[in-house]
Design a protein around this motif. Structure first.
Motif: not given
Length: 115
Positions: A38-42, A74-76, A91-97
C-alpha cells in the motif's frame, strides 16, 4: 491539474519489490507486507501526478541527470525513477541502507543511459 503519467517499473524494480514483500512476509507477517504494498502504491500515485517532487540528490552524486527518488511512508525504501515525456520509468525500489550508488550504477551499466 496535469494528467498523471503511467508508472512503468523496470524488471529490477519489480524484483526489488518482490524481494521486499517476501522479506516482510517471512519476517514480519502478512499485515506488514500488505502495508508495504500500500505504501508503494501511494508513492507511485504521488510520483505519477507530481514527478518533479522527488529528490534529485542521487542524480547529482551519480551524475545521472533526471534521476529522482521518493521515500515510502513508514518503510525504509526509496523509489528511484526518471520522468520521461510519456511515462515514469522506475529504475529501482531500494532499502535506504543499501549502497545506493553501487546498485544504481549496476542498473545504468545494464540499461545504458536514462532515456
Amino acid at each position: 491539474m496535469k494528467q498523471a503519467k503511467p508508472i512503468i517499473p523496470r524488471e529490477l524494480a519489480c524484483r526489488d519489490v518482490e524481494d521486499a514483500v517476501d522479506y516482510y512476509l517471512t519476517e514480519a507477517g502478512e499485515q506488514i507486507a500488505l502495508g508495504f504494498v500500500e505504501s508503494l502504491e501511494q508513492a507511485y500515485r504521488h510520483i505519477a501526478s507530481q514527478p518533479a517532487s522527488g529528490s534529485p540528490r542521487h542524480a547529482h552524486e551519480l551524475n545521472l541527470p533526471g534521476l529522482r527518488s521518493w521515500p515510502l511512508r513508514h518503510y525504509p525504501y526509496l523509489v528511484f525513477y526518471v520522468e520521461l515525456p510519456d511515462r515514469i520509468d522506475v529504475w529501482r525500489v531500494l532499502h535506504g541502507q543499501r549502497d545506493i550508488p553501487a546498485w544504481l550504477y549496476d542498473d545504468a551499466d545494464d540499461h545504458g543511459d536514462l532515456t
